[in-house]
Enzyme design. Structure first.
Site, PDB file in Angstrom:
ATOM      1  N   GLY A  66     -21.624  -4.875  46.288  1.00  0.00           N
ATOM      2  CA  GLY A  66     -20.474  -5.768  46.471  1.00  0.00           C
ATOM      3  C   GLY A  66     -19.190  -5.310  45.822  1.00  0.00           C
ATOM      4  CB  CYS A 122     -23.492 -13.160  49.265  1.00  0.00           C
ATOM      5  SG  CYS A 122     -24.352 -12.145  48.042  1.00  0.00           S
ATOM      6  CB  THR A 123     -28.477 -11.069  50.519  1.00  0.00           C
ATOM      7  OG1 THR A 123     -27.891 -10.475  49.351  1.00  0.00           O
ATOM      8  CG2 THR A 123     -28.308 -10.182  51.703  1.00  0.00           C
ATOM      9  CG  HIS A 124     -28.421 -12.471  45.730  1.00  0.00           C
ATOM     10  ND1 HIS A 124     -28.151 -11.341  46.472  1.00  0.00           N
ATOM     11  CD2 HIS A 124     -29.126 -12.043  44.647  1.00  0.00           C
ATOM     12  CE1 HIS A 124     -28.663 -10.287  45.862  1.00  0.00           C
ATOM     13  NE2 HIS A 124     -29.257 -10.688  44.756  1.00  0.00           N
ATOM     14  CG  ASP A 137     -29.871  -6.492  50.297  1.00  0.00           C
ATOM     15  OD1 ASP A 137     -28.666  -6.550  50.587  1.00  0.00           O
ATOM     16  OD2 ASP A 137     -30.322  -7.002  49.255  1.00  0.00           O
ATOM     17  CB  SER A 138     -27.497  -3.754  47.677  1.00  0.00           C
ATOM     18  OG  SER A 138     -27.502  -5.171  47.607  1.00  0.00           O
ATOM     19  CB  CYS A 189     -26.652  -5.633  52.569  1.00  0.00           C
ATOM     20  SG  CYS A 189     -25.420  -5.579  51.282  1.00  0.00           S
ATOM     21  CG  ASN A 190     -23.602 -11.212  53.894  1.00  0.00           C
ATOM     22  OD1 ASN A 190     -23.095 -11.887  54.768  1.00  0.00           O
ATOM     23  ND2 ASN A 190     -24.802 -11.487  53.399  1.00  0.00           N
ATOM     24  CB  THR A 191     -21.528  -5.607  50.696  1.00  0.00           C
ATOM     25  OG1 THR A 191     -21.542  -6.798  49.909  1.00  0.00           O
ATOM     26  CG2 THR A 191     -20.371  -4.731  50.266  1.00  0.00           C
ATOM     27  CD  GLU A 202     -30.418  -9.149  41.739  1.00  0.00           C
ATOM     28  OE1 GLU A 202     -30.741  -8.344  40.859  1.00  0.00           O
ATOM     29  OE2 GLU A 202     -30.040  -8.830  42.876  1.00  0.00           O
TER      30      GLU A 202
HETATM   31  N1  DGL Z   1     -26.676  -7.867  49.203  1.00  0.00           N
HETATM   32  C1  DGL Z   1     -25.303  -8.036  48.797  1.00  0.00           C
HETATM   33  C2  DGL Z   1     -24.554  -8.782  49.902  1.00  0.00           C
HETATM   34  O1  DGL Z   1     -25.095  -9.527  50.679  1.00  0.00           O
HETATM   35  C3  DGL Z   1     -25.186  -8.752  47.472  1.00  0.00           C
HETATM   36  C4  DGL Z   1     -25.626  -7.935  46.281  1.00  0.00           C
HETATM   37  C5  DGL Z   1     -24.755  -6.702  46.077  1.00  0.00           C
HETATM   38  O2  DGL Z   1     -23.567  -6.829  45.689  1.00  0.00           O
HETATM   39  O3  DGL Z   1     -25.263  -5.622  46.302  1.00  0.00           O
HETATM   40  O4  DGL Z   1     -23.367  -8.631  50.017  1.00  0.00           O
END
Ligand code: DGL
Length: 276
Positions: free
Chosen positions: A50, A191-193, A17-18, A80-82, A159
């Site tokens: 993102g 989104c992961t969060h 993930d990011s 990571c979704n992005t 975060e």
């Molecule tokens: N992990 C990213 C996602 O799921 C969210 C955080 C980012 O923008 O890097 O899209």
């Protein structure tokens, strides 16, 4: 499909993930597939993904996959979704090992459970702008109406640890007002969060809207993928360590966040230079 060798099933799964967000996916894998080892990489030096371009995310993802391959993983989870939205389809043909992202599993479930065919998606600007959820939902339910809303403030609020803070409630109410007026019956936390804001989102959206957590669905998808490839860990051989964590910056901060959400205590996150 290549015939797996006997030891392959004992290799870890690579998850990336990011940054810290993908820990919500790692957490689901730990819960649902407790016999699987994990090597996790969080790109904490280059977060957020993102708001970055497709080209950049593809480049980052290639570097990370190369690193995870060097750790001997048997499969990759793009947590990571992005990165799933921007890089997965480009990278999949380049890969020898199985790879799964978080978008398809969440989209499939949403398409199946909607009653009125009206589905909301929240995510980063990149994920929502890519229209990837709409595309994936339409593969299963071509008539569904999909409404997307980018919620960029959620990531820094999570975060910061402000999961129940009145400011976060206010921000969430403002973002979600869009859906309150549009009669959706299903909302994807794309989104992961966002699964960490689930209780708050549930309170705002009410009991009648299904909330889809792609992290949960991805762990289910990984289980099927490993079985299809004959590489599920049968748990007979336990090789230490079960879980390893690598980051590109701020290892201590990552470790503290991980320990606040994971079902196990992590002792360290190792710093690596991913661009080298
Ligand atoms: N992990 C990213 C996602 O799921 C969210 C955080 C980012 O923008 O890097 O899209």
């Amino acid at each position: 499909m290549n015939q797996p060798n006997e030891n392959e099933k004992y290799a870890p799964v690579g998850v990336f993930d990011s940054g810290v967000g993908g820990l919500t996916v790692a957490r689901e894998i730990m819960r649902q597939l407790p016999q699987e080892r994990i090597v996790y990489f969080g790109d904490t030096a280059r977060v957020p993904y993102g708001s970055k371009s497709r080209e950049t995310i593809v480049r980052y993802s290639r570097q990370i996959i190369q690193f995870l391959e060097s750790k001997g993983v048997k499969a990759i989870v793009v947590a990571c979704n992005t990165a799933s939205a921007f890089a997965l389809e480009t990278i999949r043909p380049e890969m020898k090992m199985p790879i799964i992202g978080v978008v398809k599993p969440g989209a499939k479930v949403a398409a199946e459970i909607t009653g009125n065919g009206r589905i909301g998606v929240i995510g980063t600007e990149g994920t929502v702008g890519s229209q990837i959820y709409t595309e994936m939902i339409h593969r299963h339910n071509p008539k569904a109406s999909v409404l997307g809303k980018a919620c960029p403030l959620f990531v820094p609020l999570v975060e910061e640890g402000w999961l129940k803070d009145p400011i976060t409630v206010e921000v969430a109410k403002r973002y979600l007002a869009y859906f309150k007026e549009s009669d959706i019956d299903t909302l994807i936390l794309g989104c992961t969060h966002y699964p960490l804001l689930r209780t708050m989102i549930r309170e705002i959206m009410g009991e009648n809207v299904n909330l889809v957590n792609p992290a949960y669905e991805t762990a289910q998808g990984l289980k099927r993928l490993l079985m299809e490839h004959g590489i599920s860990n049968d748990g007979k051989v336990s090789r230490e360590p079960m879980y390893q964590f690598y980051v590109s910056d701020a290892a201590e901060k990552f470790k503290n966040f991980a320990n606040s959400i994971l079902p196990c205590e992590i002792e360290e996150a190792q710093l690596i230079h991913i661009e080298e």
